[in-house]
Write a protein that holds these residues in place. Structure first.
Motif, PDB file in Angstrom:
ATOM      1  N   ASP A  67      27.179  38.644 -41.044  1.00  0.00           N
ATOM      2  CA  ASP A  67      27.825  39.430 -39.978  1.00  0.00           C
ATOM      3  C   ASP A  67      28.367  40.765 -40.495  1.00  0.00           C
ATOM      4  OD1 ASP A  67      27.316  37.371 -38.222  1.00  0.00           O
ATOM      5  OD2 ASP A  67      29.376  36.619 -38.192  1.00  0.00           O
ATOM      6  N   ASP A  68      28.615  40.850 -41.789  1.00  0.00           N
ATOM      7  CA  ASP A  68      29.177  42.060 -42.397  1.00  0.00           C
ATOM      8  C   ASP A  68      28.107  43.079 -42.809  1.00  0.00           C
ATOM      9  OD1 ASP A  68      31.654  40.787 -42.186  1.00  0.00           O
ATOM     10  OD2 ASP A  68      31.608  40.084 -44.267  1.00  0.00           O
ATOM     11  N   LEU A  69      26.829  42.751 -42.608  1.00  0.00           N
ATOM     12  CA  LEU A  69      25.756  43.618 -43.098  1.00  0.00           C
ATOM     13  C   LEU A  69      25.834  45.072 -42.632  1.00  0.00           C
ATOM     14  CD1 LEU A  69      22.773  41.139 -43.190  1.00  0.00           C
ATOM     15  CD2 LEU A  69      23.561  42.556 -45.106  1.00  0.00           C
ATOM     16  N   PRO A  70      26.162  45.384 -41.375  1.00  0.00           N
ATOM     17  CA  PRO A  70      26.234  46.805 -41.011  1.00  0.00           C
ATOM     18  C   PRO A  70      27.245  47.583 -41.867  1.00  0.00           C
ATOM     19  CG  PRO A  70      26.082  45.468 -39.035  1.00  0.00           C
ATOM     20  CD  PRO A  70      26.291  44.509 -40.188  1.00  0.00           C
ATOM     21  N   ALA A  71      28.444  47.039 -42.054  1.00  0.00           N
ATOM     22  CA  ALA A  71      29.457  47.714 -42.878  1.00  0.00           C
ATOM     23  C   ALA A  71      29.029  47.737 -44.345  1.00  0.00           C
ATOM     24  CB  ALA A  71      30.808  47.014 -42.731  1.00  0.00           C
ATOM     25  N   PHE A  72      28.486  46.630 -44.825  1.00  0.00           N
ATOM     26  CA  PHE A  72      28.009  46.535 -46.210  1.00  0.00           C
ATOM     27  C   PHE A  72      26.943  47.587 -46.484  1.00  0.00           C
ATOM     28  CE2 PHE A  72      24.889  44.626 -49.191  1.00  0.00           C
ATOM     29  CZ  PHE A  72      25.701  44.466 -50.310  1.00  0.00           C
ATOM     30  N   ASN A  73      25.959  47.677 -45.604  1.00  0.00           N
ATOM     31  CA  ASN A  73      24.871  48.641 -45.821  1.00  0.00           C
ATOM     32  C   ASN A  73      25.383  50.073 -45.826  1.00  0.00           C
ATOM     33  OD1 ASN A  73      22.988  46.592 -46.038  1.00  0.00           O
ATOM     34  ND2 ASN A  73      22.315  46.748 -43.910  1.00  0.00           N
ATOM     35  N   ARG A  74      26.288  50.421 -44.903  1.00  0.00           N
ATOM     36  CA  ARG A  74      26.851  51.789 -44.875  1.00  0.00           C
ATOM     37  C   ARG A  74      27.550  52.123 -46.189  1.00  0.00           C
ATOM     38  NH1 ARG A  74      28.205  50.343 -39.729  1.00  0.00           N
ATOM     39  NH2 ARG A  74      30.334  49.784 -40.304  1.00  0.00           N
ATOM     40  N   LYS A  75      28.424  51.232 -46.642  1.00  0.00           N
ATOM     41  CA  LYS A  75      29.195  51.500 -47.871  1.00  0.00           C
ATOM     42  C   LYS A  75      28.294  51.489 -49.099  1.00  0.00           C
ATOM     43  CE  LYS A  75      33.294  52.333 -46.430  1.00  0.00           C
ATOM     44  NZ  LYS A  75      33.862  53.661 -46.653  1.00  0.00           N
ATOM     45  N   MET A  76      27.312  50.589 -49.136  1.00  0.00           N
ATOM     46  CA  MET A  76      26.368  50.550 -50.255  1.00  0.00           C
ATOM     47  C   MET A  76      25.653  51.889 -50.376  1.00  0.00           C
ATOM     48  SD  MET A  76      23.036  48.047 -50.693  1.00  0.00           S
ATOM     49  CE  MET A  76      22.426  48.469 -49.053  1.00  0.00           C
ATOM     50  N   ILE A  77      25.171  52.412 -49.269  1.00  0.00           N
ATOM     51  CA  ILE A  77      24.447  53.686 -49.285  1.00  0.00           C
ATOM     52  C   ILE A  77      25.380  54.825 -49.684  1.00  0.00           C
ATOM     53  CG2 ILE A  77      23.290  55.362 -47.777  1.00  0.00           C
ATOM     54  CD1 ILE A  77      21.980  52.834 -46.429  1.00  0.00           C
TER      55      ILE A  77
END
Length: 186
Positions: A163-173
């Motif tokens: 469920d956290d993937l959208p926030a995770f992907n933004r911060k990872m990038i």
């Protein structure tokens, strides 16, 4: 979203990774322009775990024996219960991950992915999150655990679950776009 056209990212995984925790970050990284390689202990395709059964097979670009952490700008570790449990016992996988810490390169780990990082011995003083069952393990490794969808600490990006993937992907990038974090090395 930041552009990663000159960045090369290693996704370290093996059989039993949570399908969306590899496929969604890989897609986000590639859409941002990064070159992404799947690194695994084995040469054959690695199989995903999708909720309650085996999922897709993902081709391996390089084995751990072939791969050199120095050739990558960042590391991503998907979760799943089986995948990180296997990787944490593989001395080559642990050494590969440790090299990113040593060089201050961004590292992103979701769900159970931080298990591999525990074995590096380089989490002392880091703020992190993960799947809740890893809280004690991370605290015993010297990290401060917090229950948030994404935590960033000196280039280390962690999240709890799919469920956290959208926030995770933004911060990872964002962290990969920033590059080397001079205070990140241990």
């Amino acid at each position: 979203m930041a552009k990663l056209s000159n960045k090369k990212v290693a996704i370290l995984s093996t059989h039993g990774f949570e399908e969306v925790e590899l496929t969604e970050p890989k897609k986000a990284l590639e859409e941002a322009g990064a070159k992404v390689d799947i690194i695994a202990p084995e040469k054959e395709d690695i199989r995903a775990w999708k909720q309650k059964d085996w999922g897709i097979a993902v081709p391996v670009d390089h084995t751990l024996e072939e791969a050199n952490a120095d050739d990558y700008d960042a590391l991503m570790l998907p979760g799943g219960v089986m995948n990180p449990d296997k990787l944490r016992l593989d001395k080559n996988a642990v050494a590969f991950a440790a090299r990113f810490f040593e060089q201050g390169k961004p590292i992103a780990a979701i769900c159970h992915g931080p298990q591999t990082l525990i074995e590096t011995g380089m989490l002392k003083g880091r703020e992190m999150t993960s799947y809740p069952s890893l809280k004690t393990d991370l605290e015993n490794a010297g990290a401060t655990w917090t229950d948030r969808e994404v935590v960033v600490d000196r280039g280390l990006v962690t999240s709890r679950k799919p469920d956290d993937l959208p926030a995770f992907n933004r911060k990872m990038i964002e962290e990969i776009a920033e590059g080397i974090h001079s205070s990140a090395g241990v």
